[in-house]
Structure formats: C-alpha cells, structure tokens
Motif scaffolding. Structure first.
Motif, PDB file in Angstrom:
ATOM      1  N   ARG A  95       0.903  -1.109   0.180  1.00 16.66           N
ATOM      2  CA  ARG A  95       0.209   0.064   0.041  1.00 16.66           C
ATOM      3  C   ARG A  95       0.889   1.107   0.037  1.00 16.66           C
ATOM      4  NH1 ARG A  95      -4.666  -1.610   4.303  1.00 16.66           N
ATOM      5  NH2 ARG A  95      -5.227  -3.646   3.392  1.00 16.66           N
ATOM      6  N   GLU A  96       0.483   2.360  -0.567  1.00 15.14           N
ATOM      7  CA  GLU A  96       1.337   3.417  -0.774  1.00 15.14           C
ATOM      8  C   GLU A  96       1.652   4.144   0.389  1.00 15.14           C
ATOM      9  OE1 GLU A  96       1.535   7.268  -3.788  1.00 15.14           O
ATOM     10  OE2 GLU A  96       0.316   5.399  -4.422  1.00 15.14           O
ATOM     11  N   GLN A 113       0.994   3.149   3.713  1.00 14.76           N
ATOM     12  CA  GLN A 113       0.940   2.351   4.797  1.00 14.76           C
ATOM     13  C   GLN A 113       2.169   1.539   4.715  1.00 14.76           C
ATOM     14  OE1 GLN A 113      -3.033   0.439   4.906  1.00 14.76           O
ATOM     15  NE2 GLN A 113      -3.755   2.293   6.246  1.00 14.76           N
ATOM     16  N   TRP A 160      -1.713  -3.356   8.546  1.00 14.16           N
ATOM     17  CA  TRP A 160      -1.023  -2.310   7.834  1.00 14.16           C
ATOM     18  C   TRP A 160      -1.235  -0.997   8.933  1.00 14.16           C
ATOM     19  CZ3 TRP A 160       1.492  -2.831   3.651  1.00 14.16           C
ATOM     20  CH2 TRP A 160       1.337  -3.981   2.837  1.00 14.16           C
TER      21      TRP A 160
END
Length: 175
Positions: free
Chosen positions: A81-82, A84, A94
């Motif tokens: 994820r970008e 996290q 996350w």
C-alpha cells in the motif's frame, strides 16, 4: 530536563497567562500546535495519546515493544500500500505510522548501544510508568501491610495459645 522547557501557566492575579520553567509533574507539551497540523504531519491520521496505551492493550508493554520493532517487508502475495507500512503486530497488518526508531537515533550517557530494540524497550517501559506512576509505591504499601498482618497474626496466635490452653485442658465434672 524539565526545567529546560518553558510551560505556559496561569492565570496570575491579573488574569494573564505567563511562562515558567517546567516541573517533572507537568504534562509533556504537544509537538503539534493543533489537530490539523498533527493530521497533516501523519498522513491524515490524528496521533493518539499514548499515556494509557499499556493498560488499554492486551500484553501492555510487550505489545508496544513488538509494535515498535515489528516493521517487516511486505510478504509475497500481498500488494503493498502506498501510504501504509506492513507490521504483523498491528491489527490488520497495516499501519500508517512509518518505522519510528532507527539505530543510533539517540546517544545514551552511559554508553549503551542505541539500537532500535533498546530504544523500543525504553519507550515501552516509560509508557508503562506513565500509565501507573504510583505502581511502585502501591506495591510497597501492600508489602508493608502484609508484613504487619503477619506479625499481628503471630502475636494473636501466641496469645490464644497461652490464654486458652489452661481453659481448654480443664475437665468439667457435672453431678
């Protein structure tokens, strides 16, 4: 260290606020001037007050230690994820907080190696203390009470044996 920080206090007799040197009992100042600045600095998430996190989580200080040292690379088969970071010790895996501790980030006066593990231990123990600063005094008071009760029990037992032994061994004859 507390005296090195100026704390806003007041109001005085004239109703004005003033600054004074800090005391160990003062609250730690917030690193952010307001909630919006805090959210902006943390990717939109408002940072929580961690003073009671040790009591609020199962495992307490161990959970905090695992969370601070548990950042891992994303496992195969899971899409990264970008904004996290992957941490298996956080619920869901996350977390929006980047790894907060890096080796060598602080200098210890006694020469202790400043590893991320050592700093995480220090942070978790400090947070445990902030959640219950009276813990040691309470345990000491309980220990003193148990010692006093044990001594009182000893005197009571001795008094009972000496006072009642002649009466207990009497033989009553009723005609």
């Amino acid at each position: 260290m507390a005296e090195g920080i100026d704390v806003k206090d007041g109001p005085n007799d004239e109703g004005e606020y003033f600054e004074r040197p800090g005391k160990p009992s003062d609250y730690m100042p917030s690193p952010y001037p307001n909630e919006e600045a805090a959210r902006f600095a943390n990717n939109g998430a408002y940072p929580p007050d961690l003073s009671l996190i040790v009591k609020a989580r199962h495992g307490g200080a161990d959970y905090i230690f695992a969370l601070l040292t548990g950042y891992k690379d994303v496992p195969a088969g899971i899409a990264p994820r970008e904004t996290q970071y992957y941490n298996p010790y956080f619920a869901g895996g996350w977390i929006g907080m980047p790894p907060p501790l890096n080796d060598g980030a602080v200098d210890y006066d006694d020469g202790t190696a400043a590893t991320a593990s050592q700093m995480a231990k220090d942070v978790s123990i400090f947070l445990a203390w902030t959640s219950e600063p009276e813990h040691d005094e309470r345990k000491l008071a309980g220990f003193k009470a148990m010692v006093a009760l044990t001594i009182m029990f000893g005197f009571t037992w001795y008094y009972k044996r000496m006072k009642w032994s002649p009466i207990k061994n009497r033989r009553l004859e009723l005609y």
